[in-house]
Design a protein around this motif. Structure first.
Motif, PDB file in Angstrom:
ATOM      1  N   THR A  28       0.843  -1.180   0.000  1.00 54.67           N
ATOM      2  CA  THR A  28       0.000   0.000   0.000  1.00 54.67           C
ATOM      3  C   THR A  28       0.884   1.238   0.000  1.00 54.67           C
ATOM      4  O   THR A  28       1.685   1.444   0.903  1.00 54.67           O
ATOM      5  N   THR A  29       0.748   2.066  -1.031  1.00 54.69           N
ATOM      6  CA  THR A  29       1.517   3.301  -1.139  1.00 54.69           C
ATOM      7  C   THR A  29       0.570   4.468  -0.975  1.00 54.69           C
ATOM      8  O   THR A  29      -0.421   4.581  -1.708  1.00 54.69           O
ATOM      9  N   GLU A  30       0.842   5.328  -0.002  1.00 52.21           N
ATOM     10  CA  GLU A  30      -0.030   6.455   0.297  1.00 52.21           C
ATOM     11  C   GLU A  30       0.735   7.760   0.117  1.00 52.21           C
ATOM     12  O   GLU A  30       1.821   7.941   0.674  1.00 52.21           O
ATOM     13  N   SER A  38       3.626  13.950   2.556  1.00 49.61           N
ATOM     14  CA  SER A  38       4.254  12.736   3.076  1.00 49.61           C
ATOM     15  C   SER A  38       4.008  11.587   2.116  1.00 49.61           C
ATOM     16  O   SER A  38       2.981  11.528   1.435  1.00 49.61           O
ATOM     17  N   LEU A  39       4.975  10.683   2.052  1.00 56.42           N
ATOM     18  CA  LEU A  39       4.897   9.467   1.237  1.00 56.42           C
ATOM     19  C   LEU A  39       5.167   8.293   2.147  1.00 56.42           C
ATOM     20  O   LEU A  39       6.151   8.289   2.900  1.00 56.42           O
ATOM     21  N   SER A  40       4.300   7.297   2.107  1.00 55.58           N
ATOM     22  CA  SER A  40       4.501   6.128   2.958  1.00 55.58           C
ATOM     23  C   SER A  40       4.184   4.857   2.195  1.00 55.58           C
ATOM     24  O   SER A  40       3.320   4.836   1.320  1.00 55.58           O
ATOM     25  N   VAL A  41       4.919   3.795   2.543  1.00 57.97           N
ATOM     26  CA  VAL A  41       4.699   2.471   1.976  1.00 57.97           C
ATOM     27  C   VAL A  41       4.498   1.510   3.137  1.00 57.97           C
ATOM     28  O   VAL A  41       5.357   1.406   4.015  1.00 57.97           O
ATOM     29  N   GLN A  96      14.006   3.243  -6.907  1.00 58.70           N
ATOM     30  CA  GLN A  96      14.807   2.433  -5.989  1.00 58.70           C
ATOM     31  C   GLN A  96      14.183   2.409  -4.604  1.00 58.70           C
ATOM     32  O   GLN A  96      14.230   1.399  -3.900  1.00 58.70           O
ATOM     33  N   LEU A  97      13.591   3.533  -4.191  1.00 56.25           N
ATOM     34  CA  LEU A  97      12.969   3.606  -2.870  1.00 56.25           C
ATOM     35  C   LEU A  97      11.605   2.927  -2.839  1.00 56.25           C
ATOM     36  O   LEU A  97      11.226   2.318  -1.835  1.00 56.25           O
ATOM     37  N   CYS A  98      10.877   3.044  -3.950  1.00 56.55           N
ATOM     38  CA  CYS A  98       9.493   2.571  -3.964  1.00 56.55           C
ATOM     39  C   CYS A  98       9.149   2.002  -5.329  1.00 56.55           C
ATOM     40  O   CYS A  98       8.599   2.711  -6.182  1.00 56.55           O
ATOM     41  N   PRO A  99       9.453   0.746  -5.583  1.00 59.27           N
ATOM     42  CA  PRO A  99       9.103   0.133  -6.872  1.00 59.27           C
ATOM     43  C   PRO A  99       7.600   0.193  -7.119  1.00 59.27           C
ATOM     44  O   PRO A  99       6.801   0.051  -6.195  1.00 59.27           O
TER      45      PRO A  99
END
Length: 276
Positions: A28-30, A38-41, A96-99
């Protein structure tokens, strides 16, 4: 529950806030754009550079775009080829951080389908309230999204951000006015007043927001409070615009020459007869 209105001959398509769209097994990517970025996985916050934040915000608000447009918007001070190089570099680092964060090809780039964006959710809810009928089971969810939500990207002042903030803000104000009227119609006066008051806070020069507050007071048998609202609006006008005065429509509402507040709060198409 939220039901969409339809014209004769149209098929009925429910207008509901977007559901989670990630594929089974995908993280889940928000992406949060209301208030602070903000970006969260999977509930873990990911720290990214300012340029990467602006890239994600632009794609979230404007949708999939041509790479040359995105590069020009984010790095207008450099030549096109240099800007495209910066875009490719930023995309590579974010991948690289968030495929799966992006859906892109050689010419275009956009967010991946599994990315959830809070600003998109508020926009969809506001559109639903403005364009559709919301019955009693959908009022509370719409109320909390529209009243509790924050402004878009607080502290960002790029022109494209200001345009999107204004667009979302105006739609939110319209939705709050209509939501307040819906809440009045079912006797939920405290929530109706909160929704109406928030619309005033968002756009204090807009007369319709103050009339919405007045309708709540009048429907709740508080004419003195409605009169005070007129005086508050008059003071705002004098402070901001000099000699402007409230319109005749606002004074007529106060003086009772318009239909009762409970009836005026709802258009015929939104009447109780349409509810199940």
């Amino acid at each position: 529950m939220v039901r969409a209105r339809r014209s004769p001959g149209e098929s009925l398509t429910p207008a509901v806030p977007p559901a989670r769209s990630q594929r089974p097994g995908s993280p889940t990517t928000e992406l949060c754009l209301l208030g602070n970025f903000s970006l969260s996985v999977c509930d873990e916050t990911i720290a990214i550079a300012a340029s990467a934040q602006r890239l994600l915000a632009l794609l979230a608000l404007r949708g999939t775009q041509r790479r040359v447009f995105v590069a020009g918007m984010l790095w207008p001070e450099v030549r096109e080829e240099r800007a495209l190089t910066r875009l490719r570099s930023t995309l590579w680092r974010l991948r690289q951080l968030c495929p799966g964060l992006f859906s892109a090809d050689e010419l275009t780039v956009g967010l991946g389908p599994q990315v959830e964006v809070d600003a998109r959710a508020m926009l969809e809810i506001a559109r639903t309230v403005v364009a559709s009928q919301v019955d009693a089971s959908g009022l509370s969810a719409a109320f909390h999204h529209l009243v509790d939500g924050e402004d878009l990207l607080v502290g960002w002042y790029e022109d494209w951000v200001l345009e999107e903030r204004e667009r979302l803000g105006q739609l939110r104000v319209q939705a709050l006015e209509l939501l307040s009227d819906e809440l009045v119609a079912v006797g939920r006066f405290a929530e109706a007043l909160e929704a109406a008051t928030m619309s005033v806070r968002l756009d204090p020069l807009r007369e319709s927001t103050h009339r919405t507050v007045m309708r709540v007071y009048l429907a709740d048998n508080n004419p003195a409070s409605a009169r005070r609202q007129v005086e508050r609006y008059r003071r705002i006008l004098r402070g901001e615009l000099g000699g402007h005065e409230p319109t005749r429509a606002m004074l007529d509402l106060l003086e009772g020459s318009l239909p009762s507040a409970a009836v005026a709060a709802r258009q015929p198409a939104r009447g109780a007869s349409t509810r199940r």
